[in-house]
Scaffold this motif. Structure first.
Motif, mmCIF file in Angstrom:
data_model
loop_
_atom_site.group_PDB
_atom_site.id
_atom_site.type_symbol
_atom_site.label_atom_id
_atom_site.label_comp_id
_atom_site.label_asym_id
_atom_site.label_seq_id
_atom_site.Cartn_x
_atom_site.Cartn_y
_atom_site.Cartn_z
ATOM 1 N N ASP A 216 0.817 -1.209 0.000
ATOM 2 C CA ASP A 216 0.000 0.000 0.000
ATOM 3 C C ASP A 216 0.854 1.264 0.000
ATOM 4 O O ASP A 216 0.436 2.304 -0.523
ATOM 5 N N SER A 217 2.027 1.207 0.596
ATOM 6 C CA SER A 217 2.891 2.386 0.630
ATOM 7 C C SER A 217 3.268 2.841 -0.781
ATOM 8 O O SER A 217 3.363 4.050 -1.054
ATOM 9 N N HIS A 218 3.476 1.872 -1.678
ATOM 10 C CA HIS A 218 3.801 2.235 -3.061
ATOM 11 C C HIS A 218 2.571 2.795 -3.765
ATOM 12 O O HIS A 218 2.685 3.761 -4.540
ATOM 13 N N LEU A 219 1.399 2.234 -3.485
ATOM 14 C CA LEU A 219 0.164 2.752 -4.084
ATOM 15 C C LEU A 219 -0.094 4.180 -3.611
ATOM 16 O O LEU A 219 -0.556 5.031 -4.387
ATOM 17 N N ALA A 220 0.208 4.458 -2.359
ATOM 18 C CA ALA A 220 0.037 5.810 -1.835
ATOM 19 C C ALA A 220 0.952 6.800 -2.561
ATOM 20 O O ALA A 220 0.557 7.926 -2.878
ATOM 21 N N GLU A 221 2.178 6.366 -2.809
ATOM 22 C CA GLU A 221 3.118 7.228 -3.538
ATOM 23 C C GLU A 221 2.598 7.542 -4.934
ATOM 24 O O GLU A 221 2.611 8.690 -5.388
ATOM 25 N N LEU A 222 2.118 6.507 -5.649
ATOM 26 C CA LEU A 222 1.591 6.713 -6.996
ATOM 27 C C LEU A 222 0.387 7.644 -6.971
ATOM 28 O O LEU A 222 0.261 8.554 -7.807
ATOM 29 N N THR A 223 -0.512 7.426 -6.010
ATOM 30 C CA THR A 223 -1.702 8.260 -5.910
ATOM 31 C C THR A 223 -1.332 9.720 -5.683
ATOM 32 O O THR A 223 -1.874 10.626 -6.328
ATOM 33 N N ALA A 224 -0.399 9.960 -4.769
ATOM 34 C CA ALA A 224 0.022 11.332 -4.480
ATOM 35 C C ALA A 224 0.659 12.008 -5.682
ATOM 36 O O ALA A 224 0.572 13.234 -5.838
ATOM 37 N N ASP A 225 1.267 11.227 -6.557
ATOM 38 C CA ASP A 225 1.928 11.780 -7.739
ATOM 39 C C ASP A 225 0.999 11.899 -8.941
ATOM 40 O O ASP A 225 1.438 12.250 -10.043
ATOM 41 N N GLY A 226 -0.296 11.585 -8.754
ATOM 42 C CA GLY A 226 -1.251 11.707 -9.844
ATOM 43 C C GLY A 226 -1.163 10.598 -10.870
ATOM 44 O O GLY A 226 -1.507 10.789 -12.041
ATOM 45 N N VAL A 227 -0.713 9.416 -10.430
ATOM 46 C CA VAL A 227 -0.548 8.268 -11.315
ATOM 47 C C VAL A 227 -1.713 7.296 -11.114
ATOM 48 O O VAL A 227 -2.027 6.926 -9.981
ATOM 49 N N SER A 228 -2.339 6.891 -12.207
ATOM 50 C CA SER A 228 -3.367 5.856 -12.140
ATOM 51 C C SER A 228 -2.706 4.489 -12.078
ATOM 52 O O SER A 228 -1.564 4.314 -12.519
ATOM 53 N N TYR A 229 -3.431 3.495 -11.546
ATOM 54 C CA TYR A 229 -2.863 2.150 -11.506
ATOM 55 C C TYR A 229 -3.961 1.098 -11.507
ATOM 56 O O TYR A 229 -5.109 1.370 -11.164
ATOM 57 N N VAL A 230 -3.563 -0.098 -11.927
ATOM 58 C CA VAL A 230 -4.415 -1.288 -11.885
ATOM 59 C C VAL A 230 -3.619 -2.383 -11.188
ATOM 60 O O VAL A 230 -2.507 -2.714 -11.614
#
Length: 250
Positions: free
Chosen positions: A119-133
């Motif tokens: 989840d820590s990596h997902l949080a980083e992506l979210t904060a940077d405006g990156v979508s993910y699947v």
């Protein structure tokens, strides 16, 4: 619905991947050949382009960083605020890629991740405006993920641009519809140098290519355009029962 997938690559006459290693030619330079590649890329008018982790790492050039404030994490899908550009998609099953806020130029980034990414990596992506699947499996189910990209992001046409392992995985899974290979007037010639497609067991018996056109472009570049067909003993299919059992290090 799965987007149409076009494999687009530029290669030397001996099928190698890195233009920095190519010989020179009186017909043009590496910059000229890259311009031909970009011209073809633009004419495809695709909503997205996709590369593997290694290729994307050369573009993103960011290190891990902690968000400045708490971020709510979503699984299995997070859609960031939509920009005006195309989507830049990366296969990153282990969550090794990092990005600077704002995407890649005008392109909105989507990262395709394995189930076990923290989840820590997902949080980083979210904060940077990156979508993910996030995949339901430790390895990325490429066929299922393509369906999500079509359904949730409205992607109808995707350009697949390597590296070699990524191209091989898509071809082995029966997910490529056409190939456009630009051959530059150059050779590499090095030993143990990777080509534009690599797959651990080879691709014999997994697909057929039908030539659509061969066109001479500027600066000595030739474009080979192929339809990618299933093997003779198999009808076209919408799923990917031959998908690799293990995700390569894209």
């Amino acid at each position: 619905m799965k987007p149409k997938v076009t494999l687009l690559m530029i290669t030397s006459v001996d099928g190698r991947l890195h233009p920095s290693r190519f010989t020179s030619s009186p017909d043009g330079t590496r910059r000229d050949w890259s311009a031909q590649y970009e011209n073809i890329h633009q004419t495809l008018e695709a909503e997205a382009w996709l590369v593997g982790r290694v290729t994307m790492a050369e573009m993103s050039r960011a290190g891990p960083h902690v968000p400045s404030e708490a971020v709510e994490v979503e699984r299995p899908l997070h859609i960031a605020e939509r920009g005006d550009g195309t989507y830049a998609i990366a296969l990153d099953p282990l969550g090794k890629l990092h990005f600077k806020p704002g995407g890649l130029g005008d392109d909105q980034v989507i990262v395709l991740l394995g189930r076990d990414v923290p989840d820590s990596h997902l949080a980083e992506l979210t904060a940077d405006g990156v979508s993910y699947v996030v995949s339901e499996k430790a390895d990325i189910d490429i066929a299922a993920t393509l369906d999500i990209l079509g359904r949730e992001f409205g992607i109808r046409h995707l350009v697949l641009e390597g590296g070699a392992g990524t191209n091989g995985a898509f071809l082995a899974a029966g997910l490529v519809d056409e190939m456009r290979i630009l051959v530059a007037p150059a050779v590499d010639g090095g030993e143990n140098v990777q080509g534009i497609v690599a797959y651990r067991d080879g691709l014999a018996g997994k697909l057929r290519l039908r030539l659509i056109a061969a066109d001479t472009l500027d600066h000595g570049v030739v474009q080979l355009h192929y339809a990618v067909l299933p093997p003779e003993d198999r009808a076209p299919r919408a799923d990917a029962t031959d998908a690799p059992s293990q995700t390569p290090d894209y």
